[in-house]
Design a protein around this motif. Structure first.
Motif, PDB file in Angstrom:
ATOM      1  N   LEU A  44       0.851  -1.192   0.000  1.00 38.59           N
ATOM      2  CA  LEU A  44       0.000   0.000   0.000  1.00 38.59           C
ATOM      3  C   LEU A  44       0.884   1.239   0.000  1.00 38.59           C
ATOM      4  O   LEU A  44       1.829   1.338   0.783  1.00 38.59           O
ATOM      5  CB  LEU A  44      -0.898   0.050   1.241  1.00 38.59           C
ATOM      6  N   LEU A  45       0.554   2.180  -0.887  1.00 35.19           N
ATOM      7  CA  LEU A  45       1.295   3.442  -0.970  1.00 35.19           C
ATOM      8  C   LEU A  45       0.310   4.590  -0.923  1.00 35.19           C
ATOM      9  O   LEU A  45      -0.858   4.424  -1.272  1.00 35.19           O
ATOM     10  CB  LEU A  45       2.064   3.525  -2.296  1.00 35.19           C
ATOM     11  N   THR A  46       0.786   5.768  -0.529  1.00 33.88           N
ATOM     12  CA  THR A  46      -0.057   6.956  -0.648  1.00 33.88           C
ATOM     13  C   THR A  46       0.741   8.083  -1.291  1.00 33.88           C
ATOM     14  O   THR A  46       1.959   8.189  -1.082  1.00 33.88           O
ATOM     15  CB  THR A  46      -0.658   7.381   0.715  1.00 33.88           C
ATOM     16  N   THR A  47       0.041   8.868  -2.108  1.00 33.62           N
ATOM     17  CA  THR A  47       0.681  10.024  -2.734  1.00 33.62           C
ATOM     18  C   THR A  47      -0.218  11.246  -2.553  1.00 33.62           C
ATOM     19  O   THR A  47      -1.445  11.111  -2.511  1.00 33.62           O
ATOM     20  CB  THR A  47       0.949   9.787  -4.244  1.00 33.62           C
ATOM     21  N   ASN A  48       0.407  12.405  -2.450  1.00 33.83           N
ATOM     22  CA  ASN A  48      -0.389  13.637  -2.322  1.00 33.83           C
ATOM     23  C   ASN A  48      -0.946  14.097  -3.664  1.00 33.83           C
ATOM     24  O   ASN A  48      -1.768  15.000  -3.716  1.00 33.83           O
ATOM     25  CB  ASN A  48       0.466  14.761  -1.717  1.00 33.83           C
ATOM     26  N   LYS A  49      -0.488  13.452  -4.740  1.00 32.29           N
ATOM     27  CA  LYS A  49      -0.945  13.864  -6.061  1.00 32.29           C
ATOM     28  C   LYS A  49      -2.408  13.466  -6.272  1.00 32.29           C
ATOM     29  O   LYS A  49      -2.923  12.561  -5.629  1.00 32.29           O
ATOM     30  CB  LYS A  49      -0.066  13.212  -7.136  1.00 32.29           C
ATOM     31  N   SER A  50      -3.053  14.158  -7.220  1.00 32.60           N
ATOM     32  CA  SER A  50      -4.449  13.839  -7.542  1.00 32.60           C
ATOM     33  C   SER A  50      -4.502  12.570  -8.378  1.00 32.60           C
ATOM     34  O   SER A  50      -3.480  12.102  -8.878  1.00 32.60           O
ATOM     35  CB  SER A  50      -5.063  14.985  -8.346  1.00 32.60           C
ATOM     36  N   LEU A  51      -5.704  12.037  -8.547  1.00 34.95           N
ATOM     37  CA  LEU A  51      -5.867  10.838  -9.372  1.00 34.95           C
ATOM     38  C   LEU A  51      -5.453  11.140 -10.815  1.00 34.95           C
ATOM     39  O   LEU A  51      -4.767  10.347 -11.462  1.00 34.95           O
ATOM     40  CB  LEU A  51      -7.336  10.358  -9.321  1.00 34.95           C
ATOM     41  N   PHE A  52      -5.837  12.334 -11.296  1.00 37.78           N
ATOM     42  CA  PHE A  52      -5.505  12.739 -12.669  1.00 37.78           C
ATOM     43  C   PHE A  52      -3.994  12.781 -12.880  1.00 37.78           C
ATOM     44  O   PHE A  52      -3.461  12.210 -13.833  1.00 37.78           O
ATOM     45  CB  PHE A  52      -6.133  14.114 -12.954  1.00 37.78           C
ATOM     46  N   ASP A  53      -3.300  13.465 -11.980  1.00 32.98           N
ATOM     47  CA  ASP A  53      -1.845  13.581 -12.120  1.00 32.98           C
ATOM     48  C   ASP A  53      -1.158  12.219 -11.981  1.00 32.98           C
ATOM     49  O   ASP A  53      -0.210  11.911 -12.700  1.00 32.98           O
ATOM     50  CB  ASP A  53      -1.273  14.543 -11.066  1.00 32.98           C
ATOM     51  N   THR A  54      -1.629  11.423 -11.033  1.00 32.70           N
ATOM     52  CA  THR A  54      -1.035  10.101 -10.806  1.00 32.70           C
ATOM     53  C   THR A  54      -1.125   9.266 -12.083  1.00 32.70           C
ATOM     54  O   THR A  54      -0.136   8.677 -12.528  1.00 32.70           O
ATOM     55  CB  THR A  54      -1.757   9.376  -9.640  1.00 32.70           C
ATOM     56  N   CYS A  55      -2.322   9.236 -12.679  1.00 33.82           N
ATOM     57  CA  CYS A  55      -2.514   8.478 -13.923  1.00 33.82           C
ATOM     58  C   CYS A  55      -1.608   9.034 -15.021  1.00 33.82           C
ATOM     59  O   CYS A  55      -0.963   8.275 -15.753  1.00 33.82           O
ATOM     60  CB  CYS A  55      -3.962   8.566 -14.409  1.00 33.82           C
ATOM     61  N   GLY A  56      -1.558  10.367 -15.130  1.00 36.01           N
ATOM     62  CA  GLY A  56      -0.771  11.008 -16.181  1.00 36.01           C
ATOM     63  C   GLY A  56       0.700  10.657 -16.076  1.00 36.01           C
ATOM     64  O   GLY A  56       1.334  10.319 -17.088  1.00 36.01           O
ATOM     65  N   ILE A  57       1.218  10.717 -14.877  1.00 32.35           N
ATOM     66  CA  ILE A  57       2.647  10.432 -14.680  1.00 32.35           C
ATOM     67  C   ILE A  57       2.953   8.965 -15.007  1.00 32.35           C
ATOM     68  O   ILE A  57       3.927   8.658 -15.689  1.00 32.35           O
ATOM     69  CB  ILE A  57       3.081  10.795 -13.233  1.00 32.35           C
ATOM     70  N   LEU A  58       2.097   8.060 -14.547  1.00 30.97           N
ATOM     71  CA  LEU A  58       2.338   6.632 -14.815  1.00 30.97           C
ATOM     72  C   LEU A  58       2.216   6.344 -16.313  1.00 30.97           C
ATOM     73  O   LEU A  58       2.999   5.579 -16.875  1.00 30.97           O
ATOM     74  CB  LEU A  58       1.366   5.757 -14.007  1.00 30.97           C
ATOM     75  N   TYR A  59       1.267   6.987 -16.957  1.00 27.48           N
ATOM     76  CA  TYR A  59       1.088   6.799 -18.402  1.00 27.48           C
ATOM     77  C   TYR A  59       2.318   7.287 -19.158  1.00 27.48           C
ATOM     78  O   TYR A  59       2.827   6.612 -20.052  1.00 27.48           O
ATOM     79  CB  TYR A  59      -0.168   7.537 -18.887  1.00 27.48           C
ATOM     80  N   GLN A  60       2.786   8.466 -18.752  1.00 28.98           N
ATOM     81  CA  GLN A  60       3.967   9.056 -19.382  1.00 28.98           C
ATOM     82  C   GLN A  60       5.187   8.143 -19.235  1.00 28.98           C
ATOM     83  O   GLN A  60       6.076   8.143 -20.077  1.00 28.98           O
ATOM     84  CB  GLN A  60       4.253  10.387 -18.692  1.00 28.98           C
ATOM     85  N   ASN A  61       5.195   7.366 -18.162  1.00 33.44           N
ATOM     86  CA  ASN A  61       6.314   6.457 -17.915  1.00 33.44           C
ATOM     87  C   ASN A  61       6.086   5.071 -18.521  1.00 33.44           C
ATOM     88  O   ASN A  61       6.804   4.124 -18.195  1.00 33.44           O
ATOM     89  CB  ASN A  61       6.595   6.363 -16.422  1.00 33.44           C
ATOM     90  N   GLY A  62       5.058   4.948 -19.336  1.00 36.92           N
ATOM     91  CA  GLY A  62       4.888   3.712 -20.104  1.00 36.92           C
ATOM     92  C   GLY A  62       3.872   2.717 -19.564  1.00 36.92           C
ATOM     93  O   GLY A  62       3.629   1.691 -20.195  1.00 36.92           O
ATOM     94  N   LEU A  63       3.294   2.987 -18.403  1.00 33.34           N
ATOM     95  CA  LEU A  63       2.293   2.039 -17.891  1.00 33.34           C
ATOM     96  C   LEU A  63       0.962   2.273 -18.606  1.00 33.34           C
ATOM     97  O   LEU A  63       0.685   3.373 -19.071  1.00 33.34           O
ATOM     98  CB  LEU A  63       2.116   2.176 -16.376  1.00 33.34           C
ATOM     99  N   ARG A  64       0.155   1.219 -18.693  1.00 35.48           N
ATOM    100  CA  ARG A  64      -1.107   1.309 -19.410  1.00 35.48           C
ATOM    101  C   ARG A  64      -2.258   0.791 -18.542  1.00 35.48           C
ATOM    102  O   ARG A  64      -2.037   0.195 -17.503  1.00 35.48           O
ATOM    103  CB  ARG A  64      -1.026   0.498 -20.717  1.00 35.48           C
ATOM    104  N   GLU A  65      -3.479   1.018 -19.063  1.00 35.75           N
ATOM    105  CA  GLU A  65      -4.653   0.658 -18.288  1.00 35.75           C
ATOM    106  C   GLU A  65      -4.978  -0.832 -18.439  1.00 35.75           C
ATOM    107  O   GLU A  65      -5.000  -1.349 -19.550  1.00 35.75           O
ATOM    108  CB  GLU A  65      -5.851   1.482 -18.757  1.00 35.75           C
ATOM    109  N   GLY A  66      -5.250  -1.500 -17.323  1.00 35.80           N
ATOM    110  CA  GLY A  66      -5.677  -2.896 -17.340  1.00 35.80           C
ATOM    111  C   GLY A  66      -7.183  -2.937 -17.306  1.00 35.80           C
ATOM    112  O   GLY A  66      -7.777  -3.029 -16.242  1.00 35.80           O
ATOM    113  N   VAL A  67      -7.800  -2.848 -18.476  1.00 38.37           N
ATOM    114  CA  VAL A  67      -9.257  -2.734 -18.528  1.00 38.37           C
ATOM    115  C   VAL A  67      -9.826  -3.831 -19.417  1.00 38.37           C
ATOM    116  O   VAL A  67      -9.232  -4.208 -20.416  1.00 38.37           O
ATOM    117  CB  VAL A  67      -9.676  -1.326 -19.019  1.00 38.37           C
ATOM    118  N   LYS A  68     -10.963  -4.368 -19.017  1.00 38.60           N
ATOM    119  CA  LYS A  68     -11.674  -5.309 -19.898  1.00 38.60           C
ATOM    120  C   LYS A  68     -12.998  -4.658 -20.277  1.00 38.60           C
ATOM    121  O   LYS A  68     -13.672  -4.077 -19.436  1.00 38.60           O
ATOM    122  CB  LYS A  68     -11.867  -6.666 -19.213  1.00 38.60           C
ATOM    123  N   ILE A  69     -13.310  -4.700 -21.526  1.00 39.80           N
ATOM    124  CA  ILE A  69     -14.525  -4.030 -22.006  1.00 39.80           C
ATOM    125  C   ILE A  69     -15.671  -5.024 -22.061  1.00 39.80           C
ATOM    126  O   ILE A  69     -15.522  -6.127 -22.502  1.00 39.80           O
ATOM    127  CB  ILE A  69     -14.294  -3.386 -23.404  1.00 39.80           C
TER     128      ILE A  69
END
Lengths: 158, 119
Positions: free
Chosen positions: B94-119
């Motif tokens: 478990l981790l916590t960050t002061n960043k918002s959900l939007f920024d957190t997603c943006g930073i991880l995306y920028q670093n190459g991570l992608r969404e694990g989603v099933k449609i």
């Protein structure tokens, strides 16, 4: 076929409505048992989702319920029988997005109206019957050997 | 693209809530972000890293059901000590960050991570 003879495993759970502290513990137990028995992980994943969604519905809406969990050589069966307010309109409850959840349930991250449709999507057999002011019976069957088209395991991204 | 949890801690300036350092070498390639546990169960893939602002016991149960690799609580949220203890028993970082959900997603995306989603 005689069901008694073909039973590999059977366990009965009691679930109390409104017990948010232990909510999900029956499902976590079911999952542990399936892992111990060596059921393939994609089957475990689908059973666990169905079980947890149904358990949360009971916690949120019903007074009390039993879960009859059984494994036969070809399928896993979850039978939920609850005493509760029942579902007035099952057809409506099966629609994604339809929910009668309270704001308290929504604050916990539930009540998006995805539960019953998600159970149907992840199961091979799905039967529901409900009587208003009496309760709801839910039958979920998942075949062990069937190819799981609707389960998409995490893929590695190159 | 993969990143270890330790690398994610650095780029998001996270605080580690669970103490097991061995779990920080865990590889992450897929993430899912939601405050709705119903949606995690319906749309999330197994074995992802969850980004959420929900800190109650149900997040842990969903993590168990979905075989999540870890949870990042955004907007500086922190669960109770007993939830952290349970996560440690279950080997769930478990981790916590002061960043918002939007920024957190943006930073991880920028670093190459992608969404694990099933449609």
């Amino acid at each position: 076929m005689n069901n008694e003879q073909s039973l590999i495993y059977n366990q009965l759970f009691e679930i109390k409505g409104g017990n948010f502290i232990d909510a999900g513990s029956a499902s976590v137990n079911v999952k542990k048992t399936l892992k111990l028995i060596g059921i393939p992980s994609e089957i475990i994943y689908r059973v666990s989702i169905c079980c947890y969604e149904a358990e949360m519905n009971i916690i949120m809406y019903a007074y009390r319920a039993t879960l009859d969990f059984s494994i036969t050589p070809d399928k896993i069966v979850l039978k939920f029988n609850d005493e509760g307010p029942g579902i007035k309109d099952i057809e409506l409850a099966m629609k994604e997005g339809y929910s009668t959840a309270t704001s308290e349930m929504r604050e916990m991250g539930f009540g998006a109206g995805m539960g019953l449709p998600n159970i149907k999507m992840n199961s091979d057999e799905f039967y529901i019957e409900s009587e208003e002011n009496k309760g709801t019976n839910l039958f979920i069957g998942i075949f062990i050997d069937r190819k799981t088209d609707n389960h998409d395991k995490s893929e590695e991204i190159a | 693209m993969k990143m270890t949890i330790e690398e994610i801690v650095k780029i998001l300036d996270c605080t580690k809530l669970t103490r097991d350092e061995d779990l920080l070498v865990r590889d992450i390639s897929l993430c899912f972000a939601s405050d709705l546990m119903s949606d995690v169960l319906r749309f999330g893939k197994a074995e992802t890293l969850l980004l959420t602002g929900i800190t109650n016991n149900q997040v842990l149960q969903v993590a168990e059901i979905m075989d999540l690799k870890g949870i990042i609580f955004v907007r500086g949220k922190k669960p109770d000590e007993n939830i952290i203890k349970k996560a440690e028993e279950r080997k769930l970082p478990l981790l916590t960050t002061n960043k918002s959900l939007f920024d957190t997603c943006g930073i991880l995306y920028q670093n190459g991570l992608r969404e694990g989603v099933k449609i």
